[in-house]
Design a protein around this motif. Structure first.
Motif, PDB file in Angstrom:
ATOM      1  N   ASN A  53       0.855  -1.188   0.000  1.00 17.19           N
ATOM      2  CA  ASN A  53       0.000   0.000   0.000  1.00 17.19           C
ATOM      3  C   ASN A  53       0.886   1.231   0.000  1.00 17.19           C
ATOM      4  O   ASN A  53       1.511   1.557   1.017  1.00 17.19           O
ATOM      5  N   PRO A  54       0.980   1.967  -1.117  1.00 16.41           N
ATOM      6  CA  PRO A  54       1.855   3.153  -1.158  1.00 16.41           C
ATOM      7  C   PRO A  54       1.457   4.221  -0.154  1.00 16.41           C
ATOM      8  O   PRO A  54       2.299   5.031   0.241  1.00 16.41           O
ATOM      9  N   ALA A  55       0.168   4.246   0.274  1.00 18.77           N
ATOM     10  CA  ALA A  55      -0.266   5.281   1.208  1.00 18.77           C
ATOM     11  C   ALA A  55       0.397   5.124   2.574  1.00 18.77           C
ATOM     12  O   ALA A  55       0.501   6.100   3.333  1.00 18.77           O
ATOM     13  N   ILE A  56       0.843   3.923   2.915  1.00 19.89           N
ATOM     14  CA  ILE A  56       1.575   3.736   4.174  1.00 19.89           C
ATOM     15  C   ILE A  56       2.884   4.509   4.147  1.00 19.89           C
ATOM     16  O   ILE A  56       3.350   5.006   5.167  1.00 19.89           O
ATOM     17  N   GLY A  57       3.433   4.668   2.973  1.00 17.20           N
ATOM     18  CA  GLY A  57       4.708   5.353   2.792  1.00 17.20           C
ATOM     19  C   GLY A  57       5.598   4.554   1.868  1.00 17.20           C
ATOM     20  O   GLY A  57       5.673   3.325   1.972  1.00 17.20           O
ATOM     21  N   ILE A  58       6.247   5.241   0.950  1.00 11.34           N
ATOM     22  CA  ILE A  58       7.182   4.606   0.023  1.00 11.34           C
ATOM     23  C   ILE A  58       8.593   4.906   0.516  1.00 11.34           C
ATOM     24  O   ILE A  58       8.979   6.066   0.658  1.00 11.34           O
ATOM     25  N   LEU A  59       9.349   3.853   0.776  1.00  7.53           N
ATOM     26  CA  LEU A  59      10.726   4.011   1.240  1.00  7.53           C
ATOM     27  C   LEU A  59      11.648   4.209   0.041  1.00  7.53           C
ATOM     28  O   LEU A  59      11.640   3.417  -0.893  1.00  7.53           O
ATOM     29  N   LYS A  60      12.434   5.284   0.093  1.00  3.98           N
ATOM     30  CA  LYS A  60      13.438   5.534  -0.940  1.00  3.98           C
ATOM     31  C   LYS A  60      14.790   5.084  -0.401  1.00  3.98           C
ATOM     32  O   LYS A  60      15.318   5.656   0.556  1.00  3.98           O
ATOM     33  N   HIS A  61      15.330   4.039  -1.013  1.00  7.58           N
ATOM     34  CA  HIS A  61      16.606   3.473  -0.568  1.00  7.58           C
ATOM     35  C   HIS A  61      17.493   3.257  -1.782  1.00  7.58           C
ATOM     36  O   HIS A  61      17.168   2.485  -2.689  1.00  7.58           O
ATOM     37  N   LYS A  62      18.610   3.979  -1.843  1.00 11.47           N
ATOM     38  CA  LYS A  62      19.567   3.877  -2.950  1.00 11.47           C
ATOM     39  C   LYS A  62      18.872   4.125  -4.290  1.00 11.47           C
ATOM     40  O   LYS A  62      19.005   3.348  -5.240  1.00 11.47           O
ATOM     41  N   GLU A  63      18.078   5.204  -4.325  1.00 16.71           N
ATOM     42  CA  GLU A  63      17.384   5.643  -5.544  1.00 16.71           C
ATOM     43  C   GLU A  63      16.365   4.629  -6.045  1.00 16.71           C
ATOM     44  O   GLU A  63      15.998   4.639  -7.216  1.00 16.71           O
ATOM     45  N   LYS A  64      15.892   3.732  -5.193  1.00 18.21           N
ATOM     46  CA  LYS A  64      14.831   2.796  -5.542  1.00 18.21           C
ATOM     47  C   LYS A  64      13.716   2.913  -4.501  1.00 18.21           C
ATOM     48  O   LYS A  64      13.941   3.377  -3.384  1.00 18.21           O
ATOM     49  N   TYR A  65      12.497   2.480  -4.883  1.00 20.84           N
ATOM     50  CA  TYR A  65      11.319   2.742  -4.082  1.00 20.84           C
ATOM     51  C   TYR A  65      10.639   1.416  -3.711  1.00 20.84           C
ATOM     52  O   TYR A  65      10.465   0.537  -4.562  1.00 20.84           O
ATOM     53  N   TYR A  66      10.236   1.308  -2.433  1.00 22.90           N
ATOM     54  CA  TYR A  66       9.674   0.066  -1.908  1.00 22.90           C
ATOM     55  C   TYR A  66       8.369   0.366  -1.164  1.00 22.90           C
ATOM     56  O   TYR A  66       8.278   1.361  -0.427  1.00 22.90           O
ATOM     57  N   THR A  67       7.364  -0.516  -1.351  1.00 27.98           N
ATOM     58  CA  THR A  67       6.097  -0.396  -0.646  1.00 27.98           C
ATOM     59  C   THR A  67       5.918  -1.602   0.273  1.00 27.98           C
ATOM     60  O   THR A  67       6.583  -2.630   0.109  1.00 27.98           O
ATOM     61  N   PHE A  68       4.950  -1.472   1.214  1.00 34.02           N
ATOM     62  CA  PHE A  68       4.777  -2.496   2.229  1.00 34.02           C
ATOM     63  C   PHE A  68       3.292  -2.713   2.476  1.00 34.02           C
ATOM     64  O   PHE A  68       2.463  -1.818   2.273  1.00 34.02           O
ATOM     65  N   SER A  69       2.968  -3.934   2.947  1.00 34.55           N
ATOM     66  CA  SER A  69       1.574  -4.284   3.193  1.00 34.55           C
ATOM     67  C   SER A  69       1.100  -3.835   4.561  1.00 34.55           C
ATOM     68  O   SER A  69      -0.101  -3.829   4.830  1.00 34.55           O
ATOM     69  N   SER A  70       1.997  -3.479   5.456  1.00 38.34           N
ATOM     70  CA  SER A  70       1.615  -3.024   6.792  1.00 38.34           C
ATOM     71  C   SER A  70       2.681  -2.089   7.328  1.00 38.34           C
ATOM     72  O   SER A  70       3.821  -2.041   6.826  1.00 38.34           O
ATOM     73  N   LYS A  71       2.310  -1.353   8.352  1.00 40.20           N
ATOM     74  CA  LYS A  71       3.243  -0.423   8.983  1.00 40.20           C
ATOM     75  C   LYS A  71       4.388  -1.183   9.652  1.00 40.20           C
ATOM     76  O   LYS A  71       5.554  -0.753   9.610  1.00 40.20           O
ATOM     77  N   GLU A  72       4.076  -2.326  10.260  1.00 37.53           N
ATOM     78  CA  GLU A  72       5.108  -3.117  10.923  1.00 37.53           C
ATOM     79  C   GLU A  72       6.149  -3.617   9.924  1.00 37.53           C
ATOM     80  O   GLU A  72       7.362  -3.602  10.198  1.00 37.53           O
ATOM     81  N   SER A  73       5.678  -4.073   8.769  1.00 39.11           N
ATOM     82  CA  SER A  73       6.624  -4.539   7.735  1.00 39.11           C
ATOM     83  C   SER A  73       7.533  -3.413   7.279  1.00 39.11           C
ATOM     84  O   SER A  73       8.729  -3.622   7.030  1.00 39.11           O
ATOM     85  N   ALA A  74       6.975  -2.214   7.181  1.00 33.49           N
ATOM     86  CA  ALA A  74       7.784  -1.074   6.764  1.00 33.49           C
ATOM     87  C   ALA A  74       8.893  -0.790   7.779  1.00 33.49           C
ATOM     88  O   ALA A  74      10.050  -0.520   7.404  1.00 33.49           O
ATOM     89  N   TYR A  75       8.560  -0.849   9.069  1.00 36.65           N
ATOM     90  CA  TYR A  75       9.559  -0.569  10.099  1.00 36.65           C
ATOM     91  C   TYR A  75      10.657  -1.638  10.111  1.00 36.65           C
ATOM     92  O   TYR A  75      11.850  -1.321  10.220  1.00 36.65           O
ATOM     93  N   VAL A  76      10.253  -2.893   9.986  1.00 40.66           N
ATOM     94  CA  VAL A  76      11.248  -3.975  10.023  1.00 40.66           C
ATOM     95  C   VAL A  76      12.169  -3.897   8.809  1.00 40.66           C
ATOM     96  O   VAL A  76      13.393  -4.036   8.921  1.00 40.66           O
TER      97      VAL A  76
END
Length: 582
Positions: free
Chosen positions: A395-418
């Motif tokens: 879900n991009p609305a949770i937040g898209i992580l920008k890491h080394k010029e690439k973008y990652y999405t997550f299914s939950s807030k916990e997954s994003a933190y881990v």
């Protein structure tokens, strides 16, 4: 081993694998064999070292493994790889497809064009013949009617005579070959426009198809079965995902033996879904276009045939997991669609203050948010690595992580933190999983990690360029300073030294003398100099050389510039030595 020798060895391996498969009743393409060879070598379970030269035993082992995988027809993984290879080799984007068709049209029209441009007609019969050829060329190039239909020919001839009467043939034949070709194309466009206008007015248009009406009927007829196939693939993906998710949470249930097959079946339907989603936006764009209808019909036919051909790669997972088997596996399990999973996380966002080094992007603060190229086709990066290949939509609305010029999405807030704590570790785990399941390389678009398995379409068109996010924007305006074109005076010279050089050329310094004067204003303020031509030195020679030396006068004046007294008092000091002292 040189590069040419390595290529020869690889070709021999591919040819031998293809021959063994053919002997056992399975015909495979060289592209599929090449992909399978690279996939087998990459798989760490096969223990191939890519940094050293393959021995004879390694080659025999490689051939045996590849043949075994290619003959395993009851394997969804092989179906997925075949689907990827087929799509990659047959899919062509709109521009390339139409450019190829236009090139073919130009090649077919080349003989007719040469007959017209190289003709040297003189008699009346020859001029009438070349005029008829121009009419045929116009009809063939426009594609609006057949040159053998007398009604179409009469209408096209009348339209051509209104802008290019036969009396103008003499001027046309006097042009160069390139100008003739250009004028033929212009005449085709003009005649086509006249015939289309006459058709709209109800006074002509013989042999012209009603392309808008054809498209209005053909587009829904083509998109409806694709929508149905897409929904079927998505439903299967939801069911497989639910079973795998249940297995990850309660691994002690008696279905672990089918875990690998279920994942391969999930990869298969997700890949089919991805390919259909690529095709569908093109159909949606077709419905908004009302120009170039012939190109659109050609593209429509091409995409429809490609969609039908993809169905042949979906049979194995349906045989392994029919409806009755799936019903037993789904007993007590809730099947959720991708949209339902995303709705469950609406309003949940990561807290930026919890991260000091990571950069997070959100839809309300980032321009081009919907156009970012998300890694792993938008699936949750943490779940993909943590649960050994489980594909959950992020879900991009949770937040898209920008890491080394690439973008990652997550299914939950916990997954994003881990994931954000050690992203490189999870990325490496996903890469290792892709080595074991080679179909994941294209499904998750991991070609930047495995350049040897990049699809041919990407090699032809270059890497995909993602839209860069815009979090800040600077704007400015500029007014034209010089509206009118500049007037350059070539005789103008700004350099004073260049002006001086030109002035010296004009002056004959050999006949004239350079003077300088000093005024009261310039006194003691600048240096003055004069330039003269010095006299030549003359000398005489006598028998006796003699010389005399007199003391040099040394007279100094002091007090000329005044001092503390109001009256100027000058002091003259003579320090000249006497003659007898020298």
């Amino acid at each position: 081993m040189s590069h040419s020798q390595a290529e020869s060895v690889i070709k021999n391996i591919i040819r031998e694998i293809g021959q063994e498969c053919a002997m056992k009743g399975q015909t495979v393409s060289e592209t599929l064999v090449a992909f399978m060879v690279k996939a087998v070598v990459l798989d760490p379970r096969n223990e191939f070292n890519v940094d050293r030269t393959l021995t004879k035993n390694d080659v025999q082992k490689l051939i045996k493994l590849c043949v075994s995988r290619l003959l395993d027809t009851a394997n969804p993984s092989l179906d997925t790889i075949k689907m990827q290879v087929y799509f990659d080799m047959n899919y062509t984007n709109r521009v390339e497809l139409l450019n190829e068709q236009h090139r073919i049209l130009e090649a077919r029209l080349a003989p007719v064009s040469r007959e017209i441009t190289d003709n040297r007609a003189r008699t009346r019969e020859e001029l009438e013949s070349i005029y008829r050829k121009i009419v045929s060329y116009v009809l063939l190039r426009s594609g609006l009617g057949s040159p053998t239909d007398i009604k179409v020919v009469r209408e096209a001839t009348a339209a051509l005579q209104s802008v290019f009467p036969q009396t103008e043939l003499g001027v046309f034949l006097s042009l160069s070959k390139k100008d003739k070709e250009r004028q033929l194309k212009e005449l085709t466009m003009i005649v086509t426009g006249i015939r289309l206008f006459n058709k709209d007015c109800g006074k002509g248009g013989e042999g012209i198809d009603d392309l808008p009406a054809i498209l209005n009927e053909a587009i829904p007829a083509a998109t409806q079965p694709i929508d149905a196939e897409l929904r079927a693939s998505q439903d299967l993906a939801y069911r497989y995902t639910a079973v795998l998710e249940m297995m990850c949470e309660s691994p002690h249930r008696n279905i672990e033996a089918r875990l690998s097959m279920l994942k391969e079946a999930l990869f298969n339907v997700r890949q089919h879904e991805a390919f259909l989603c690529i095709i569908l936006p093109i159909f949606l764009a077709l419905s908004n276009l009302w120009t170039s209808f012939q190109d659109e019909i050609l593209l429509l036919s091409f995409l429809t045939n490609l969609t039908v051909s993809l169905q042949q790669f979906l049979g194995i997972h349906a045989q392994l997991f029919p409806d009755d088997v799936m019903e037993s596996l789904l007993e007590g399990v809730t099947v959720k669609s991708d949209e339902q999973r995303i709705k469950e996380t609406i309003g949940i966002k990561v807290n930026i203050s919890d991260f000091k080094e990571q950069e997070w992007l959100f839809p309300e603060t980032t321009a081009n948010f919907d156009q970012l190229l998300i890694q792993y086709r938008g699936f949750c990066a943490h779940t993909l690595a943590e649960k050994d290949g489980l594909l959950l939509p992020g879900n991009p609305a949770i937040g898209i992580l920008k890491h080394k010029e690439k973008y990652y999405t997550f299914s939950s807030k916990e997954s994003a933190y881990v994931f954000s704590k050690t992203p490189d570790m999870f990325i490496q785990l996903i890469g290792e999983k892709a080595k074991e399941c080679a179909e994941l390389i294209q499904l998750l678009e991991l070609h930047h990690q495995f350049e040897s398995l990049a699809p041919c379409s990407q090699v032809r068109s270059g890497d995909k360029r993602s839209m860069k996010p815009i979090t800040k924007c600077n704007s400015s305006t500029q007014t034209d300073t010089h509206i009118l074109p500049p007037t350059i005076v070539k005789s103008y010279e700004w350099n004073e030294w260049e002006l001086r050089r030109k002035a010296i050329k004009l002056a004959n310094l050999r006949r004239k003398l350079t003077h300088s004067v000093q005024t009261n204003l310039s006194h003691l303020r600048r240096d003055n100099s004069t330039q003269v031509y010095l006299l030549k030195d003359f000398g005489t020679q006598t028998k006796l050389d003699n010389s005399s030396n007199v003391p040099r006068p040394q007279i100094f004046l002091a007090g000329l510039r005044g001092g503390s007294t109001p009256a100027t008092c000058m002091v003259k000091v003579n320090l000249t030595r006497a003659v007898d002292e020298t």
